[in-house]
Motif scaffolding. Structure first.
Motif, PDB file in Angstrom:
ATOM      1  N   GLU A   4       0.824  -1.211   0.000  1.00 27.70           N
ATOM      2  CA  GLU A   4       0.000   0.000   0.000  1.00 27.70           C
ATOM      3  C   GLU A   4       0.860   1.264   0.000  1.00 27.70           C
ATOM      4  N   ILE A   5       1.925   1.248   0.802  1.00 30.44           N
ATOM      5  CA  ILE A   5       2.810   2.427   0.861  1.00 30.44           C
ATOM      6  C   ILE A   5       3.434   2.682  -0.510  1.00 30.44           C
ATOM      7  N   VAL A   6       3.911   1.610  -1.153  1.00 27.28           N
ATOM      8  CA  VAL A   6       4.545   1.758  -2.472  1.00 27.28           C
ATOM      9  C   VAL A   6       3.534   2.244  -3.514  1.00 27.28           C
ATOM     10  N   VAL A   7       2.340   1.637  -3.499  1.00 28.95           N
ATOM     11  CA  VAL A   7       1.311   2.031  -4.471  1.00 28.95           C
ATOM     12  C   VAL A   7       0.933   3.502  -4.287  1.00 28.95           C
ATOM     13  N   VAL A   8       0.701   3.893  -3.038  1.00 28.19           N
ATOM     14  CA  VAL A   8       0.307   5.284  -2.773  1.00 28.19           C
ATOM     15  C   VAL A   8       1.444   6.238  -3.145  1.00 28.19           C
ATOM     16  N   ALA A   9       2.684   5.867  -2.795  1.00 26.80           N
ATOM     17  CA  ALA A   9       3.834   6.730  -3.094  1.00 26.80           C
ATOM     18  C   ALA A   9       3.980   6.946  -4.598  1.00 26.80           C
ATOM     19  N   VAL A  10       3.892   5.862  -5.369  1.00 29.99           N
ATOM     20  CA  VAL A  10       4.043   5.984  -6.820  1.00 29.99           C
ATOM     21  C   VAL A  10       2.858   6.757  -7.408  1.00 29.99           C
ATOM     22  N   TRP A  11       1.668   6.458  -6.883  1.00 24.95           N
ATOM     23  CA  TRP A  11       0.463   7.134  -7.387  1.00 24.95           C
ATOM     24  C   TRP A  11       0.551   8.654  -7.209  1.00 24.95           C
ATOM     25  N   VAL A  12       0.852   9.090  -5.978  1.00 29.40           N
ATOM     26  CA  VAL A  12       0.856  10.544  -5.745  1.00 29.40           C
ATOM     27  C   VAL A  12       2.008  11.238  -6.469  1.00 29.40           C
ATOM     28  N   MET A  13       3.076  10.493  -6.768  1.00 30.53           N
ATOM     29  CA  MET A  13       4.220  11.133  -7.422  1.00 30.53           C
ATOM     30  C   MET A  13       4.191  11.020  -8.949  1.00 30.53           C
ATOM     31  N   LEU A  14       3.300  10.205  -9.491  1.00 29.14           N
ATOM     32  CA  LEU A  14       3.274  10.053 -10.960  1.00 29.14           C
ATOM     33  C   LEU A  14       3.197  11.393 -11.705  1.00 29.14           C
ATOM     34  N   PRO A  15       2.331  12.326 -11.263  1.00 26.26           N
ATOM     35  CA  PRO A  15       2.274  13.620 -11.962  1.00 26.26           C
ATOM     36  C   PRO A  15       3.582  14.411 -11.869  1.00 26.26           C
ATOM     37  N   SER A  91       1.033  21.939  -8.516  1.00 27.10           N
ATOM     38  CA  SER A  91       2.277  21.910  -7.745  1.00 27.10           C
ATOM     39  C   SER A  91       3.155  20.732  -8.137  1.00 27.10           C
ATOM     40  N   LEU A  92       2.547  19.584  -8.370  1.00 23.61           N
ATOM     41  CA  LEU A  92       3.326  18.405  -8.747  1.00 23.61           C
ATOM     42  C   LEU A  92       3.937  18.578 -10.134  1.00 23.61           C
ATOM     43  N   GLY A  93       3.135  19.049 -11.085  1.00 25.94           N
ATOM     44  CA  GLY A  93       3.617  19.214 -12.458  1.00 25.94           C
ATOM     45  C   GLY A  93       4.659  20.313 -12.599  1.00 25.94           C
ATOM     46  N   PHE A  94       4.317  21.512 -12.092  1.00 26.02           N
ATOM     47  CA  PHE A  94       5.235  22.644 -12.241  1.00 26.02           C
ATOM     48  C   PHE A  94       6.407  22.547 -11.265  1.00 26.02           C
ATOM     49  N   GLY A  95       6.156  22.031 -10.054  1.00 32.84           N
ATOM     50  CA  GLY A  95       7.225  21.905  -9.066  1.00 32.84           C
ATOM     51  C   GLY A  95       8.320  20.964  -9.534  1.00 32.84           C
ATOM     52  N   GLY A 129      11.417  19.606  -5.697  1.00 39.42           N
ATOM     53  CA  GLY A 129      10.613  20.696  -6.268  1.00 39.42           C
ATOM     54  C   GLY A 129       9.127  20.457  -6.113  1.00 39.42           C
ATOM     55  N   SER A 130       8.685  19.238  -6.417  1.00 34.82           N
ATOM     56  CA  SER A 130       7.245  18.978  -6.358  1.00 34.82           C
ATOM     57  C   SER A 130       6.747  18.905  -4.915  1.00 34.82           C
ATOM     58  N   LEU A 131       7.552  18.317  -4.022  1.00 32.21           N
ATOM     59  CA  LEU A 131       7.122  18.243  -2.619  1.00 32.21           C
ATOM     60  C   LEU A 131       7.074  19.628  -1.988  1.00 32.21           C
ATOM     61  N   ILE A 132       8.084  20.430  -2.254  1.00 34.61           N
ATOM     62  CA  ILE A 132       8.110  21.773  -1.667  1.00 34.61           C
ATOM     63  C   ILE A 132       6.940  22.605  -2.204  1.00 34.61           C
ATOM     64  N   CYS A 133       6.705  22.546  -3.516  1.00 33.72           N
ATOM     65  CA  CYS A 133       5.581  23.308  -4.079  1.00 33.72           C
ATOM     66  C   CYS A 133       4.255  22.848  -3.492  1.00 33.72           C
ATOM     67  N   THR A 134       4.094  21.551  -3.315  1.00 30.79           N
ATOM     68  CA  THR A 134       2.850  21.041  -2.745  1.00 30.79           C
ATOM     69  C   THR A 134       2.683  21.536  -1.307  1.00 30.79           C
ATOM     70  N   MET A 135       3.789  21.541  -0.551  1.00 24.89           N
ATOM     71  CA  MET A 135       3.747  22.048   0.828  1.00 24.89           C
ATOM     72  C   MET A 135       3.358  23.529   0.851  1.00 24.89           C
ATOM     73  N   VAL A 136       3.918  24.287  -0.093  1.00 23.88           N
ATOM     74  CA  VAL A 136       3.666  25.730  -0.120  1.00 23.88           C
ATOM     75  C   VAL A 136       2.229  26.037  -0.548  1.00 23.88           C
ATOM     76  N   PHE A 137       1.763  25.336  -1.597  1.00 25.13           N
ATOM     77  CA  PHE A 137       0.466  25.717  -2.178  1.00 25.13           C
ATOM     78  C   PHE A 137      -0.708  24.881  -1.685  1.00 25.13           C
ATOM     79  N   SER A 138      -0.415  23.792  -0.989  1.00 26.95           N
ATOM     80  CA  SER A 138      -1.509  22.966  -0.496  1.00 26.95           C
ATOM     81  C   SER A 138      -1.068  22.250   0.777  1.00 26.95           C
TER      82      SER A 138
END
Ligand code: CTP
Ligand code: MG
Length: 179
Positions: A4-15, A91-95, A129-138
């Motif tokens: 579950e951890i791997v699936v969720v991690a890959v899923w949220v990071m795919l974008p 945030s994921l795409g642009f970050g 980049g994507s994690l920081i942007c997500t933290m900042v904007f959401s």
């Protein structure tokens, strides 16, 4: 549990994973730095173009929205995954693209020519980049989704996927180096 951890991690990071590959495939044209030099070196270099950045970031964002449509399938089999709200999708795409550009900037400042590797940074710039942007904007979404096990999984899986994708891009002659 670990699945579950791997699936969720890959899923949220795919974008955040697709933008840089799309930039390699669809990039080219005018460099973002317009050929500008900074302290005797290019600001970013010819490898960071407007077309690559925009197409890549848009592709990641669009993918996040499309993936929301498949969410019921995943939640149906018991995975706990939150939909990508618009601020997260962007945030994921642009970050991801932004992280790659910042790394390029750092590479030029440390005397590395375009295309030269900077291990670890090359593999994790788009993640940061994507994690920081997500933290900042959401922020609320980010702290709920990116808990410790997920972040750990993301930090382990991302470099492996990055290397794999680059080996494929290299063998297809899209990239000059297999890393
Ligand atoms: N690319 C692009 N625009 C981007 C990112 C990538 O057009 N924003 C294209 C460029 O053709 C680039 C190739 O994808 O040469 C490979 O991308 P990457 O490895 O990120 O760039 P490098 O050429 O290695 O440049 P740098 O050393 O600055 O990272
Ligand atoms: Mg490169």
């Amino acid at each position: 549990m670990i699945v579950e951890i791997v699936v969720v991690a890959v899923w949220v990071m795919l974008p955040a994973y697709v933008p840089n590959s799309i930039a390699v495939i669809g990039g080219g044209g005018r460099p973002i730095d317009a050929g500008y030099n900074f302290r005797g070196e290019r600001l970013l270099g010819d490898g960071k173009t407007w077309r690559g950045a925009i197409i890549g970031a848009m592709a990641g964002t669009l993918l996040a929205f499309l993936m929301n449509g498949f969410l019921p399938t995943l939640t149906g089999v018991g995975f706990e995954i939150k939909p990508f709200v618009p601020s997260v999708a962007f945030s994921l795409g642009f970050g991801s693209i932004l992280g790659d550009i910042v790394a390029s900037f750092l590479k030029r400042r440390t005397g590395r020519e375009q295309g030269k590797p900077l291990p670890v940074v090359d593999q994790l710039d788009f993640v940061a980049g994507s994690l920081i942007c997500t933290m900042v904007f959401s922020y609320d979404w980010a702290i709920e989704v990116f808990n410790f096990p997920i972040v750990l999984a993301v930090l382990i899986i991302s470099p492996l996927l990055h290397l794999g994708a680059n080996i494929v891009a290299y063998s297809l002659d899209l990239k000059d180096e297999p890393y």
